[in-house]
Design an enzyme around this catalytic site. Structure first.
Site, PDB file in Angstrom:
ATOM      1  N   LYS A   1     -15.571 -11.550  12.610  1.00 19.72           N
ATOM      2  CA  LYS A   1     -16.339 -12.593  12.195  1.00 19.72           C
ATOM      3  C   LYS A   1     -16.201 -13.481  13.255  1.00 19.72           C
ATOM      4  CE  LYS A   1     -16.349 -14.086   7.299  1.00 19.72           C
ATOM      5  NZ  LYS A   1     -15.878 -14.632   6.348  1.00 19.72           N
TER       6      LYS A   1
HETATM    7  C1  E4P Z   1     -17.582 -15.987   3.714  1.00 24.61           C
HETATM    8  O1  E4P Z   1     -17.534 -14.735   4.315  1.00 24.61           O
HETATM    9  C2  E4P Z   1     -16.357 -16.795   3.597  1.00 24.61           C
HETATM   10  O2  E4P Z   1     -15.158 -16.305   3.502  1.00 24.61           O
HETATM   11  C3  E4P Z   1     -16.559 -17.667   2.225  1.00 24.61           C
HETATM   12  O3  E4P Z   1     -17.854 -17.104   1.341  1.00 24.61           O
HETATM   13  C4  E4P Z   1     -16.420 -19.105   2.124  1.00 24.61           C
HETATM   14  O4  E4P Z   1     -16.730 -19.576   0.978  1.00 24.61           O
HETATM   15  P1  E4P Z   1     -16.140 -21.111   0.477  1.00 24.61           P
HETATM   16  O5  E4P Z   1     -17.157 -21.924   0.553  1.00 24.61           O
HETATM   17  O6  E4P Z   1     -16.075 -20.720  -1.140  1.00 24.61           O
HETATM   18  O7  E4P Z   1     -15.015 -21.147   1.182  1.00 24.61           O
END
Ligand code: E4P
Length: 219
Positions: free
Chosen positions: A84
Site C-alpha cells: 500500500k
Molecule cells: C483502506 O484500505 C483503509 O484501511 C480503510 O478503509 C480506512 O478506513 P477508515 O476511514 O475507517 O479508517
C-alpha cells in the site's frame, strides 16, 4: 464484487474466512498498531491464512526511495502481499518503479477522481477511495467511486481495480456494488451487519415454530 476485510486482527480474519466469502484483506498502520505485536508477524500470519488471496500492507516512508526500500522488504515476506502506497507525488513515483518490478500496489488515501487517474496511469493494481472519510466532511463519498469507475472504463484501465474503502455501513457496500466497484473492503462489524435483516430472523422463527407444531422431521 470482491469482498476484502479491513482489519489486521487474525481472529476476525479466520472467522470471516470460515464463511467462505473472503477475497482479500487490507490493513493500514492504524489497524496494525492496534494488534500490539511486530508488523512482520502480523502480515505473515494474515498472508498464511489468506493463501494466494491479496493482503495489503502499507509503507510508512514518505519519500520515493524510502517507499521503494520498504515496499521491496514487505513484499518479500509473502507472495500474496500487495504494497500500500499513499497517493502523493513521491508515492506515484514509487508505484511506477514497483510496477516495473512486478510488485503489486494498492494506492491508498485517494480522495479525488484526478488522483485515481494518476494511480491508474502509474500502473497501480488497486486504487482505494476513502468514502466514509469524505462523507464525514459533508461530501458524497460514493459519487467519487462512480466517477473513478467511469474514468477507468472510458480509457480501458483494465489493470486497475477500485477498492471502495473507509466503509462504515451496509448501504456503502450496496452502493459500491451498484456502481460497479471491483472490491469493497469492510470492517468486520460491517461484514457481520450484511448478514442481518429483521425479517430473516422473524421468518426463520416462524418456519421453525410451524414445523414443530406440525410434528414434521427430516429423518
Ligand atoms: C483502506 O484500505 C483503509 O484501511 C480503510 O478503509 C480506512 O478506513 P477508515 O476511514 O475507517 O479508517
Amino acid at each position: 464484487m470482491k469482498i476484502f476485510l479491513d482489519t489486521a486482527n487474525i481472529d476476525d480474519i479466520r472467522t470471516a474466512d470460515g464463511w467462505g466469502i473472503l477475497d482479500g484483506v487490507t490493513t493500514n498502520p492504524t489497524l496494525a498498531g492496534r494488534e500490539r505485536r511486530p508488523f512482520r508477524e502480523i502480515v505473515e500470519d494474515i498472508c498464511e491464512v489468506m493463501g494466494d488471496r491479496p493482503v495489503s500492507a502499507e509503507v510508512v516512508a514518505t519519500d520515493a526511495e524510502g517507499m521503494l526500500t520498504e515496499a521491496r522488504e514487505v513484499s518479500s515476506w509473502a507472495s500474496n502481499v500487495v504494497v500500500k502506497i499513499p497517493l502523493i507525488p513521491e508515492g506515484i513515483r514509487a508505484i511506477t518503479v514497483l510496477c516495473q518490478e512486478g510488485i503489486r500496489v494498492n494506492c491508498t488515501l485517494c480522495f479525488s477522481p484526478a488522483q485515481a487517474l494518476l494511480a491508474a496511469k502509474a500502473g497501480a493494481t488497486y486504487v482505494s477511495p476513502f468514502i466514509g472519510r469524505l462523507d464525514d466532511i459533508g461530501h458524497d463519498g460514493m459519487e467519487l467511486v462512480a466517477q473513478i469507475k467511469q474514468i477507468l472504463d472510458n480509457y480501458d484501465y483494465l489493470d486497475t481495480q477500485i477498492i471502495t474503502s473507509s466503509v462504515r455501513h451496509v448501504q456503502h457496500v450496496v452502493r459500491a456494488a451498484m456502481v460497479g466497484s471491483h472490491v469493497a473492503t469492510l470492517p468486520f462489524q460491517v461484514l457481520e451487519q450484511c448478514f442481518h435483516h429483521a425479517l430473516t430472523d422473524v421468518g426463520l422463527q416462524r418456519f421453525l415454530d410451524d414445523w414443530e407444531k406440525a410434528g414434521l422431521s427430516i429423518f
